[in-house]
Write a protein that holds these residues in place. Sequence first.
Motif, short mmCIF file in Angstrom:
data_model
loop_
_atom_site.label_atom_id
_atom_site.label_comp_id
_atom_site.label_asym_id
_atom_site.label_seq_id
_atom_site.Cartn_x
_atom_site.Cartn_y
_atom_site.Cartn_z
N VAL A 172 27.17 -6.11 -0.70
CA VAL A 172 28.40 -5.65 -1.37
C VAL A 172 29.59 -5.62 -0.41
CG1 VAL A 172 29.48 -3.73 -2.62
CG2 VAL A 172 27.12 -4.37 -3.11
N MET A 173 29.40 -5.02 0.78
CA MET A 173 30.51 -4.91 1.73
C MET A 173 31.03 -6.29 2.16
SD MET A 173 31.29 -1.83 1.88
CE MET A 173 30.78 -0.15 1.82
N PRO A 174 30.15 -7.21 2.60
CA PRO A 174 30.67 -8.55 2.95
C PRO A 174 31.35 -9.26 1.77
CG PRO A 174 28.44 -8.28 3.77
CD PRO A 174 28.71 -7.09 2.90
N MET A 175 30.78 -9.04 0.56
CA MET A 175 31.43 -9.68 -0.60
C MET A 175 32.83 -9.13 -0.81
SD MET A 175 28.66 -10.16 -3.63
CE MET A 175 29.69 -11.05 -4.76
N ARG A 176 32.97 -7.81 -0.60
CA ARG A 176 34.29 -7.18 -0.79
C ARG A 176 35.29 -7.76 0.23
NH1 ARG A 176 33.69 -1.04 -1.46
NH2 ARG A 176 32.81 -1.73 -3.44
N ALA A 177 34.83 -7.94 1.48
CA ALA A 177 35.71 -8.52 2.51
C ALA A 177 36.09 -9.94 2.13
CB ALA A 177 34.99 -8.49 3.86
N SER A 178 35.10 -10.65 1.59
CA SER A 178 35.36 -12.04 1.20
C SER A 178 36.36 -12.13 0.05
CB SER A 178 34.02 -12.68 0.84
OG SER A 178 34.22 -13.78 0.05
N VAL A 179 36.25 -11.17 -0.89
CA VAL A 179 37.19 -11.16 -2.02
C VAL A 179 38.61 -10.81 -1.54
CG1 VAL A 179 37.82 -9.87 -4.11
CG2 VAL A 179 35.52 -10.77 -3.85
N THR A 180 38.68 -9.88 -0.56
CA THR A 180 40.01 -9.54 -0.01
C THR A 180 40.66 -10.78 0.61
OG1 THR A 180 39.17 -7.34 0.46
CG2 THR A 180 41.20 -7.97 1.57
N LEU A 181 39.82 -11.54 1.34
CA LEU A 181 40.31 -12.78 1.96
C LEU A 181 40.74 -13.78 0.89
CD1 LEU A 181 40.36 -13.50 5.00
CD2 LEU A 181 38.36 -14.94 4.56
N ALA A 182 39.94 -13.87 -0.16
CA ALA A 182 40.25 -14.82 -1.25
C ALA A 182 41.54 -14.41 -1.96
CB ALA A 182 39.10 -14.86 -2.25
N GLU A 183 41.76 -13.09 -2.08
CA GLU A 183 43.01 -12.61 -2.70
C GLU A 183 44.21 -13.01 -1.86
OE1 GLU A 183 42.15 -8.48 -3.23
OE2 GLU A 183 41.65 -8.73 -5.34
N ARG A 184 44.05 -12.90 -0.52
CA ARG A 184 45.14 -13.29 0.37
C ARG A 184 45.43 -14.79 0.24
NH1 ARG A 184 43.66 -11.35 5.93
NH2 ARG A 184 43.35 -9.44 4.77
N ARG A 185 44.31 -15.57 0.18
CA ARG A 185 44.48 -17.04 0.05
C ARG A 185 45.16 -17.38 -1.28
NH1 ARG A 185 39.58 -18.54 2.51
NH2 ARG A 185 38.57 -18.48 0.49
N ALA A 186 44.76 -16.65 -2.32
CA ALA A 186 45.36 -16.90 -3.65
C ALA A 186 46.85 -16.56 -3.64
CB ALA A 186 44.63 -16.08 -4.71
N SER A 187 47.20 -15.45 -2.94
CA SER A 187 48.61 -15.08 -2.85
C SER A 187 49.40 -16.16 -2.11
CB SER A 187 48.78 -13.76 -2.11
OG SER A 187 48.14 -12.75 -2.81
N GLN A 188 48.78 -16.68 -1.02
CA GLN A 188 49.46 -17.75 -0.27
C GLN A 188 49.63 -19.00 -1.13
OE1 GLN A 188 46.87 -18.02 3.12
NE2 GLN A 188 47.97 -16.42 4.25
N ALA A 189 48.58 -19.29 -1.92
CA ALA A 189 48.66 -20.47 -2.81
C ALA A 189 49.74 -20.26 -3.86
CB ALA A 189 47.30 -20.71 -3.46
N ASP A 190 49.84 -19.01 -4.37
CA ASP A 190 50.89 -18.71 -5.36
C ASP A 190 52.28 -18.89 -4.73
OD1 ASP A 190 49.09 -18.17 -7.31
OD2 ASP A 190 49.18 -15.98 -7.10
N ALA A 191 52.41 -18.41 -3.46
CA ALA A 191 53.71 -18.54 -2.78
C ALA A 191 54.05 -20.01 -2.56
CB ALA A 191 53.67 -17.79 -1.46
N ALA A 192 53.02 -20.79 -2.17
CA ALA A 192 53.25 -22.23 -1.95
C ALA A 192 53.64 -22.91 -3.26
CB ALA A 192 51.99 -22.88 -1.38
N LEU A 193 53.02 -22.45 -4.36
CA LEU A 193 53.34 -23.01 -5.68
C LEU A 193 54.78 -22.68 -6.06
CD1 LEU A 193 52.51 -24.38 -8.32
CD2 LEU A 193 51.59 -22.21 -9.10
N ALA A 194 55.17 -21.42 -5.80
CA ALA A 194 56.55 -21.02 -6.12
C ALA A 194 57.54 -21.83 -5.29
CB ALA A 194 56.73 -19.53 -5.86
N ALA A 195 57.19 -22.07 -4.00
CA ALA A 195 58.08 -22.85 -3.14
C ALA A 195 58.19 -24.28 -3.65
CB ALA A 195 57.57 -22.83 -1.71
#
Lengths: 197, 199
Positions: free
Chosen positions: B41-64
Amino acid sequence: MLRANLSTRPFYNERLVRLALVLVGAIAVALTVYDVSQIVALTRRSTELAARTAAAETRARALREQGRDIRQALSSSDVEAVRAAAVEANALIERRAFSWTELFNRFEETLPADVRVIAVQPQVDQEGRLLVVITTMARRVEDVDAFIGRLEEAGGFSGVLSRQEETQDDGTLRSVIQGYYAATSSRPSSESTGGGR
Amino acid sequence: MRALYGGGPVPLGRILAEHRRTLVPLAVVLVVGAGLLAFVVMPMRASVTLAERRASQADAALAAAEGEVKAAEGTRAGKERAAADLQKFYADVLPADVAAARRITHLKLAQLAREHGVRYERMSAIPESIRGSALERLRVTFMLSGDYEDIRSFIYDLETAPEFVVIDNMVLSEGGTQQAPLTLDLQVSTYYRARPDGR
């Protein structure tokens, strides 16, 4: 009365032990349920985020290519040519909109009796301001000075100065006056407002 | 734990031994649960946090990227609009060629002068090319004479006429005598599209 317990395996509080076991069992079940629900939720969230990221990256890539295509189709020389042509057309329209009648009205309002305007030439300077060069004939330098003062007081003209003066053979003073002119927007009527030439 | 009915303490080992059949599975479940929490559970949570950050970056790149496309489309639309406005200006406002330019300067001005009682003395016209421009210019110089009011009304009609004629310069001169008419040196220009063959 005998109070001692002589049993070799004395009874103890079984109910208490069972209660403790039930509590531990409940904790174990709760932990298991929590673990399973977290694994399911995190797996779902992870899948969803991966899909969202992939979709955003794909769309961003497509948009970047689209932007590149649009920019390539718009060659910078074409854009520059249109821009230069638009600047030129606007400058022509601005010159066409310049009202000589309004300028005449202003001269008639401000011209002293002993000053005559003999030439007028509007020019646009490097900063896009309208510079009007006025050639006058006057009897005395005081008349020219009065004309300059009145032009500025009446509004419309600013930075007016006499940049060249020359006394003619007949004693009159020929002056070249320049000033920045901001015409009003509406085109005036052809009627003069009075005054001499 | 103490024994019932006044007995001494009951050994823990006896209690555990007597409930081994329940305790062992419970312990296994607890250990497995803790292990899952710590190692899954703990490693999965860390992985999801990382994925959320990547998704935010992808959203920012899309907006740009959307911003880039919008800017490029804005430039294209601006260019198209400016080009259309220019075409309209060239076609509807400016004379089509040197012949039309000559008509609206030479002929029209001579007629206008006559209408206002201004005498048409002489005229000279020079077609000029403008460096770096799609336009050519017909520069016409007139010498006219008349009284001040007639010249003023002539100028007014000239500048309010629909034809695209720009007054570049004017020089007013008085005649030799008090009654002599004013002389007007008038420089006007009109513009037309240069022919592609340069003729």
